[in-house]
Design an enzyme around this catalytic site. Structure first.
Site, mmCIF file in Angstrom:
data_model
loop_
_atom_site.group_PDB
_atom_site.id
_atom_site.type_symbol
_atom_site.label_atom_id
_atom_site.label_comp_id
_atom_site.label_asym_id
_atom_site.label_seq_id
_atom_site.Cartn_x
_atom_site.Cartn_y
_atom_site.Cartn_z
ATOM 1 N N ARG A 85 3.051 1.510 -21.201
ATOM 2 C CA ARG A 85 4.455 1.736 -21.504
ATOM 3 C C ARG A 85 5.300 1.279 -20.301
ATOM 4 O O ARG A 85 4.845 1.362 -19.160
ATOM 5 C CB ARG A 85 4.684 3.229 -21.755
ATOM 6 C CG ARG A 85 6.079 3.550 -22.193
ATOM 7 C CD ARG A 85 6.332 5.057 -22.197
ATOM 8 N NE ARG A 85 7.703 5.321 -22.617
ATOM 9 C CZ ARG A 85 8.355 6.436 -22.338
ATOM 10 N NH1 ARG A 85 7.771 7.401 -21.658
ATOM 11 N NH2 ARG A 85 9.605 6.596 -22.734
ATOM 12 N N HIS A 86 6.527 0.850 -20.590
ATOM 13 C CA HIS A 86 7.438 0.481 -19.491
ATOM 14 C C HIS A 86 7.632 1.669 -18.538
ATOM 15 O O HIS A 86 7.360 2.818 -18.888
ATOM 16 C CB HIS A 86 8.791 0.033 -20.065
ATOM 17 C CG HIS A 86 9.442 1.098 -20.893
ATOM 18 N ND1 HIS A 86 10.038 2.214 -20.346
ATOM 19 C CD2 HIS A 86 9.525 1.237 -22.236
ATOM 20 C CE1 HIS A 86 10.487 2.982 -21.312
ATOM 21 N NE2 HIS A 86 10.180 2.434 -22.477
ATOM 22 N N GLY A 87 8.170 1.373 -17.355
ATOM 23 C CA GLY A 87 8.394 2.432 -16.367
ATOM 24 C C GLY A 87 9.674 3.213 -16.629
ATOM 25 O O GLY A 87 10.328 3.035 -17.664
ATOM 26 N N GLY A 353 4.592 -2.365 -23.423
ATOM 27 C CA GLY A 353 5.394 -1.995 -24.589
ATOM 28 C C GLY A 353 6.076 -0.654 -24.380
ATOM 29 O O GLY A 353 6.519 -0.321 -23.282
#
Ligand SMILES: *[C@@H]1O[C@H](CO)[C@@H](O)[C@H](O)[C@H]1NC(C)=O
Ligand SMILES: *[C@@H]1O[C@H](CO)[C@@H](O)[C@H](O)[C@H]1NC(C)=O
Ligand SMILES: *[C@@H]1O[C@H](CO)[C@@H](O)[C@H](O)[C@H]1NC(C)=O
Length: 466
Positions: A85-87, A353
């Protein structure tokens, strides 16, 4: 090894795996750190990665390689897929608007006398703007840089300078800015680590894979755009537990009860969460909740994720069929290459994602499935549930699939969630956290043979009747 010893190994393995797995709360979080809100472990998808792995608070680059426990010294890693997952990011424009409304209400109407409330009214500035709209923040850049470095330490033969330079590490991302920037940050973590200045690395944008949920018509029609798909969430938000939280917030502020809607309560919860995730501060907003309130807020959010992305509706997980097959076809290819003594052409795949990418896939694979459905009416009996987005999906949450060639101990696949080995649910194997790849394929054979994105996502047909 005698059978009895194997049994012992099995019991030890499953207990450690389940022990790690059952809940992230059992981890030791430094008690009473004034910089960490007492409710930080309930922030769901707005939570810090460090709350899931508290040892990182001391040392953000800490890695313990002995958790991998390959069955023999023969095992060598041959492929790694990381779905990340994005930050940490700013709130979306919609949430900023809600936070703005709350801020104005507190400034204009709160009458209670608390020092923290005075701080909000006189010192704290509303600094969130709509333009921020979900963009990656500096902490989010660091999330991915640090994750990249830790993974290079955990898998030194896979995420290595040689493989990066050899372009054997492939990057795929969702088109959203926060994901592209996370991908660039992950790459920067590695290039800075190895001081690589003479090469650049690219990435493929692929929304069909990383944002499949937008492209699955049946999901969009039956869940995303269908208010009745989230009936349980609405009922809970109108129910007694939430009402009580709203009243307590109103009491703490000294405003009439009807001013604190469920949207306001949510905005307040996110205010505390964002201030902490983005700036690592324990903001005065956090005083609006005690731990009991935070658990109710957490349930409301988990309930939404359950019905919108998780087990609530079958199409939620089926929408990820495309990503499932993508991962397994790469594993199959690595297995085929390995069996014919060829080098694995795609050693590492890093896919960036969203929480909405990971949760349907985790659901498809059967992770975090409780005996009972999460409902508006069973909050009390769900306190021990495993479906907890706070543990599963903090910023930079990641699912790793690591393929090992263990010689005569076979080809094995180890799943890790947020850098901890987990067992594929329902897969009984003596090496619970590192089963034979063929056993994993057998376990998911119904999905490998079916789970066709086009079919599942087609409107007005029931693929199970076909
Ligand atoms: C590393 O993990 C192993 C196995 O889980 C554990 O026994 C050991 O205590 C850990 N070491 C550290 C420094 O945390
Ligand atoms: C993200 O990328 C854009 C475009 O490359 C850049 O302008 C922006 O500063 C980046 N943000 C962060 C936080 O790195
Ligand atoms: C779920 O149900 C199974 C089978 O009925 C039972 O063995 C298990 O203990 C239950 N788990 C929980 C957490 O209640």
């Amino acid at each position: 090894m005698p059978i009895i010893l194997w049994k012992l190994v099995f019991i030890l393995l499953t207990t450690t795996v389940i022990g790690i797995f059952s809940c992230c709360y059992s981890n030791v979080i430094p008690e009473g750190d004034p910089n960490i809100p007492a409710i930080a472990k309930y922030f769901c998808t707005k939570g810090r990665y460090e709350e899931v792995n508290p040892y990182l608070i001391q040392d953000i680059l800490a890695v313990n390689r002995s958790i991998l426990k390959p069955p023999s010294a023969r095992c060598r890693q041959i492929h790694l897929t990381a779905i990340i997952r994005h930050g940490t990011r700013y709130p979306t424009a919609k949430n900023v608007q809600k936070m703005q409304k709350l801020y104005e209400l507190v400034r204009s109407s709160a009458t209670a006398k608390h020092s923290w409330l005075q701080e909000i009214q006189t010192q704290w500035k509303m600094w969130y703007t709509e333009e921020m709209d979900g963009r990656l923040v500096q902490k989010g850049v660091d999330d991915h840089k640090h994750l990249a470095i830790r993974l290079s330490k955990l898998f030194p033969s896979m995420i290595s300078e040689e493989k990066l330079r050899g372009r054997l590490i492939k990057f795929i991302t969702s088109s959203k800015h926060r994901c592209i920037n996370s991908t660039l940050s992950f790459q920067a973590g590695l290039t800075e680590l190895w001081n690589i200045k003479d090469m650049e690395f690219d990435h493929a944008v692929n929304d069909a894979l990383m944002r499949f949920f937008d492209q699955c018509d049946r999901f969009v029609q039956e869940v995303e755009k269908n208010p009745s798909a989230l009936t349980e969430v609405d009922k809970f938000k109108q129910g007694p537990e939430m009402k009580r939280v709203q009243q307590k917030i109103a009491d703490r502020l000294g405003v009439p009860y009807d001013l604190i809607t469920d949207d306001m309560a949510e905005a307040a919860f996110y205010m505390c969460a964002y201030e902490f995730a983005i700036k690592t501060v324990n903001s005065p907003w956090c005083h609006l909740f005690d731990e009991v309130d935070a658990q109710v807020m957490e349930y409301a959010i988990d309930l939404k994720q359950f019905w919108k992305r998780g087990y609530g509706h079958d199409i939620n997980s089926k929408s990820s069929c495309i990503l499932f097959h993508d991962a397994f076809s790469r594993l199959d290819q690595a297995v085929a290459e390995s069996k014919s003594d060829q080098p694995v052409t795609e050693a590492v795949t890093v896919q960036v994602g969203h929480a909405e990418t990971l949760l349907p896939l985790l659901t498809l694979l059967g992770f975090f499935k409780d005996n009972n459905t999460l409902m508006s009416t069973n909050y009390a009996s769900q306190t021990q549930r495993s479906f907890r987005t706070s543990c599963m999906l903090p910023y930079a949450a990641n699912l790793l699939l690591v393929l090992y060639d263990c010689g005569r101990d076979g080809l094995r696949l180890q799943p890790l969630l947020n850098e901890k080995p987990v067992a594929f649910p329902g897969l009984n194997d003596q090496q619970a956290s590192m089963p034979l790849y063929q056993d994993v394929r057998e376990h998911y054979k119904h999905l490998l043979r079916g789970c066709d994105f086009e079919t599942e996502c087609r409107l007005f047909t029931n693929p199970t009747d076909a």
